[in-house]
Design a protein around this motif. Structure first.
Motif, PDB file in Angstrom:
ATOM      1  N   GLU A  20      -7.183  -9.742   6.008  1.00 58.15           N
ATOM      2  CA  GLU A  20      -6.626 -10.897   5.023  1.00 58.15           C
ATOM      3  C   GLU A  20      -5.373 -11.210   5.003  1.00 58.15           C
ATOM      4  O   GLU A  20      -4.798 -12.269   4.802  1.00 58.15           O
ATOM      5  CB  GLU A  20      -7.337 -10.515   3.604  1.00 58.15           C
ATOM      6  N   LEU A  21      -4.686  -9.953   5.083  1.00 56.07           N
ATOM      7  CA  LEU A  21      -3.072 -10.300   4.938  1.00 56.07           C
ATOM      8  C   LEU A  21      -2.823 -10.947   6.407  1.00 56.07           C
ATOM      9  O   LEU A  21      -1.647 -11.735   6.416  1.00 56.07           O
ATOM     10  CB  LEU A  21      -2.224  -8.679   4.825  1.00 56.07           C
ATOM     11  N   ALA A  22      -3.114 -10.611   7.454  1.00 59.51           N
ATOM     12  CA  ALA A  22      -2.884 -11.320   8.596  1.00 59.51           C
ATOM     13  C   ALA A  22      -3.180 -12.912   8.598  1.00 59.51           C
ATOM     14  O   ALA A  22      -2.769 -13.884   9.100  1.00 59.51           O
ATOM     15  CB  ALA A  22      -3.721 -10.913   9.840  1.00 59.51           C
ATOM     16  N   ARG A  23      -4.385 -13.062   7.580  1.00 58.59           N
ATOM     17  CA  ARG A  23      -4.752 -14.641   7.539  1.00 58.59           C
ATOM     18  C   ARG A  23      -3.608 -15.392   6.477  1.00 58.59           C
ATOM     19  O   ARG A  23      -3.327 -16.330   6.628  1.00 58.59           O
ATOM     20  CB  ARG A  23      -6.006 -14.746   6.845  1.00 58.59           C
ATOM     21  N   VAL A  24      -3.122 -14.502   5.449  1.00 57.69           N
ATOM     22  CA  VAL A  24      -2.451 -15.349   4.465  1.00 57.69           C
ATOM     23  C   VAL A  24      -0.982 -15.440   4.887  1.00 57.69           C
ATOM     24  O   VAL A  24      -0.220 -16.028   4.268  1.00 57.69           O
ATOM     25  CB  VAL A  24      -2.666 -14.766   3.136  1.00 57.69           C
ATOM     26  N   ALA A  25      -0.649 -14.365   5.834  1.00 63.69           N
ATOM     27  CA  ALA A  25       0.918 -14.284   6.263  1.00 63.69           C
ATOM     28  C   ALA A  25       0.738 -14.074   7.740  1.00 63.69           C
ATOM     29  O   ALA A  25       1.164 -12.987   8.371  1.00 63.69           O
ATOM     30  CB  ALA A  25       1.492 -13.171   5.651  1.00 63.69           C
ATOM     31  N   PRO A  26       0.391 -15.118   8.420  1.00 65.23           N
ATOM     32  CA  PRO A  26       0.236 -15.114   9.877  1.00 65.23           C
ATOM     33  C   PRO A  26       1.537 -14.891  10.847  1.00 65.23           C
ATOM     34  O   PRO A  26       1.383 -14.131  11.910  1.00 65.23           O
ATOM     35  CB  PRO A  26      -0.307 -16.489  10.189  1.00 65.23           C
ATOM     36  N   ARG A  27       2.721 -15.096  10.238  1.00 67.73           N
ATOM     37  CA  ARG A  27       3.830 -14.679  10.950  1.00 67.73           C
ATOM     38  C   ARG A  27       4.577 -13.254  10.744  1.00 67.73           C
ATOM     39  O   ARG A  27       5.355 -12.970  11.417  1.00 67.73           O
ATOM     40  CB  ARG A  27       4.723 -15.896  10.667  1.00 67.73           C
ATOM     41  N   ARG A  28       3.813 -12.620   9.955  1.00 68.10           N
ATOM     42  CA  ARG A  28       4.196 -11.259   9.779  1.00 68.10           C
ATOM     43  C   ARG A  28       3.622 -10.088  10.334  1.00 68.10           C
ATOM     44  O   ARG A  28       2.372 -10.116  10.647  1.00 68.10           O
ATOM     45  CB  ARG A  28       3.888 -11.021   8.117  1.00 68.10           C
ATOM     46  N   VAL A  29       4.320  -9.004  10.760  1.00 73.52           N
ATOM     47  CA  VAL A  29       3.862  -7.919  11.469  1.00 73.52           C
ATOM     48  C   VAL A  29       3.159  -6.945  10.411  1.00 73.52           C
ATOM     49  O   VAL A  29       3.820  -6.956   9.640  1.00 73.52           O
ATOM     50  CB  VAL A  29       4.762  -7.370  12.265  1.00 73.52           C
ATOM     51  N   ILE A  30       1.866  -6.658  10.699  1.00 73.88           N
ATOM     52  CA  ILE A  30       1.194  -5.773   9.929  1.00 73.88           C
ATOM     53  C   ILE A  30       0.868  -4.289  10.441  1.00 73.88           C
ATOM     54  O   ILE A  30       0.513  -4.198  11.462  1.00 73.88           O
ATOM     55  CB  ILE A  30      -0.011  -6.173   9.285  1.00 73.88           C
ATOM     56  N   HIS A  31       1.621  -3.289   9.718  1.00 74.64           N
ATOM     57  CA  HIS A  31       1.390  -1.918  10.027  1.00 74.64           C
ATOM     58  C   HIS A  31       0.591  -1.306   9.193  1.00 74.64           C
ATOM     59  O   HIS A  31       0.241  -1.451   8.110  1.00 74.64           O
ATOM     60  CB  HIS A  31       2.699  -1.258  10.005  1.00 74.64           C
ATOM     61  N   THR A  32      -0.176  -0.420   9.827  1.00 72.42           N
ATOM     62  CA  THR A  32      -1.333   0.585   9.024  1.00 72.42           C
ATOM     63  C   THR A  32      -1.228   1.931   9.355  1.00 72.42           C
ATOM     64  O   THR A  32      -1.021   2.485  10.576  1.00 72.42           O
ATOM     65  CB  THR A  32      -2.824  -0.006   9.604  1.00 72.42           C
ATOM     66  N   GLY A  33      -1.068   2.808   8.245  1.00 72.75           N
ATOM     67  CA  GLY A  33      -0.904   4.110   8.536  1.00 72.75           C
ATOM     68  C   GLY A  33      -0.462   4.668   7.144  1.00 72.75           C
ATOM     69  O   GLY A  33      -0.497   4.081   6.045  1.00 72.75           O
ATOM     70  N   PRO A  34      -0.323   6.199   7.140  1.00 74.97           N
ATOM     71  CA  PRO A  34       0.322   6.685   6.134  1.00 74.97           C
ATOM     72  C   PRO A  34       1.428   6.415   5.291  1.00 74.97           C
ATOM     73  O   PRO A  34       2.380   6.333   5.985  1.00 74.97           O
ATOM     74  CB  PRO A  34       0.379   8.350   6.451  1.00 74.97           C
ATOM     75  N   LEU A  35       1.320   6.083   4.004  1.00 79.28           N
ATOM     76  CA  LEU A  35       2.184   5.568   3.328  1.00 79.28           C
ATOM     77  C   LEU A  35       3.011   7.056   2.266  1.00 79.28           C
ATOM     78  O   LEU A  35       1.894   7.747   1.484  1.00 79.28           O
ATOM     79  CB  LEU A  35       2.143   4.661   2.119  1.00 79.28           C
ATOM     80  N   VAL A  36       3.887   7.594   2.375  1.00 79.02           N
ATOM     81  CA  VAL A  36       4.493   8.664   1.561  1.00 79.02           C
ATOM     82  C   VAL A  36       5.211   8.622   0.493  1.00 79.02           C
ATOM     83  O   VAL A  36       5.963   7.385   0.442  1.00 79.02           O
ATOM     84  CB  VAL A  36       5.209   9.579   2.713  1.00 79.02           C
ATOM     85  N   GLY A  37       5.037   9.262  -0.570  1.00 83.26           N
ATOM     86  CA  GLY A  37       5.802   9.181  -1.816  1.00 83.26           C
ATOM     87  C   GLY A  37       7.057  10.039  -2.075  1.00 83.26           C
ATOM     88  O   GLY A  37       7.003  11.210  -1.469  1.00 83.26           O
ATOM     89  N   SER A  38       8.209   9.346  -2.750  1.00 84.64           N
ATOM     90  CA  SER A  38       9.381  10.363  -2.892  1.00 84.64           C
ATOM     91  C   SER A  38       9.812   9.903  -4.282  1.00 84.64           C
ATOM     92  O   SER A  38       9.312   9.113  -4.858  1.00 84.64           O
ATOM     93  CB  SER A  38      10.357   9.599  -1.729  1.00 84.64           C
ATOM     94  N   ASP A  39      10.360  10.956  -4.787  1.00 83.65           N
ATOM     95  CA  ASP A  39      11.113  10.802  -6.091  1.00 83.65           C
ATOM     96  C   ASP A  39      12.458  10.278  -6.113  1.00 83.65           C
ATOM     97  O   ASP A  39      13.263  10.264  -7.127  1.00 83.65           O
ATOM     98  CB  ASP A  39      11.093  12.102  -6.987  1.00 83.65           C
TER      99      ASP A  39
END
Length: 219
Positions: A113-132
């Motif tokens: 869906e993100l590729a549909r609404v933002a077709p010119r943007r590169v989309i990455h899928t993977g782990p998102l890490v948290g920091s303080d």
């Protein structure tokens, strides 16, 4: 509780972000949602996110809703992988921090869906890490070497707090505001920050489709 037609009321959607500028980007375009939507500004950092999300969810869905509130953590992030650029989108398949990992739901659908609404943007899928804290330099490289795709200060705490308050679908979508070759000094003062703000304004329809898919009967 049911609607006037006798069908269950749709479960709400909570969209959590940390900064006022992120909330400003998300406030427009709330029409078209499948159910009640709340955009929650949590404040910066994991402790603020944990407190705000726990308070917002109480012990489950708000009174009168048809199920547990779905939660999406969103806003800006720092990309960790070489070649990432401001304005790229990150769809987490899981969030990580020292307290553990939280699995995300509907990752492929969100990316589509993100590729549909933002077709010119590169989309990455993977782990998102948290920091303080804000991650720079060698620490950024170390996080990437450990398998993380991007880092922010609130997503992991947001999703962990959400599932701790009750079983529910959760997801995290972040817009890269700086990256290894494009470090940002202040949000909104450089081209990267402006680009990320504009991208964040486009994501709501993808969030609504993700949420709508969760409400469909399972076969």
């Amino acid at each position: 509780m049911t609607t006037g037609t006798g069908t269950p009321a749709p479960a709400p959607l909570l969209i959590a972000c940390a900064l006022g500028i992120e909330r400003l980007a998300l406030r427009g375009g709330l029409g078209g949602a499948a159910g009640p939507v709340t955009v929650l500004r949590t404040g910066m950092g994991p402790l603020a996110a944990e407190r705000a999300v726990t308070r917002a969810l109480g012990g489950g869905a708000p009174p009168g809703s048809g199920g547990e509130t779905a939660v999406i953590a969103t806003g800006f992030c720092a990309g960790l992988a070489p070649g990432m650029h401001p304005g790229d989108l990150v769809v987490a398949d899981e969030t990580r921090d020292p307290a553990g990992r939280t699995e995300c739901a509907g990752v492929e659908l969100l990316a589509k869906e993100l590729a549909r609404v933002a077709p010119r943007r590169v989309i990455h899928t993977g782990p998102l890490v948290g920091s303080d804290h804000v991650v720079r330099g060698a620490e950024r490289g170390a996080l990437h070497a450990a398998g993380a795709l991007a880092v922010d200060m609130e997503s992991a705490a947001t999703l962990r707090s959400a599932v701790r308050a009750g079983a529910r679908p959760v997801a995290a979508v972040r817009v890269v505001v700086d990256a290894p070759e494009h470090e940002l000094v202040r949000i909104g003062t450089l081209r990267g920050g402006i680009s990320a703000f504009r991208v964040l304004r486009t994501v709501l329809p993808a969030f609504f489709e993700w949420h709508r898919s969760l409400l469909l009967p399972r076969r």
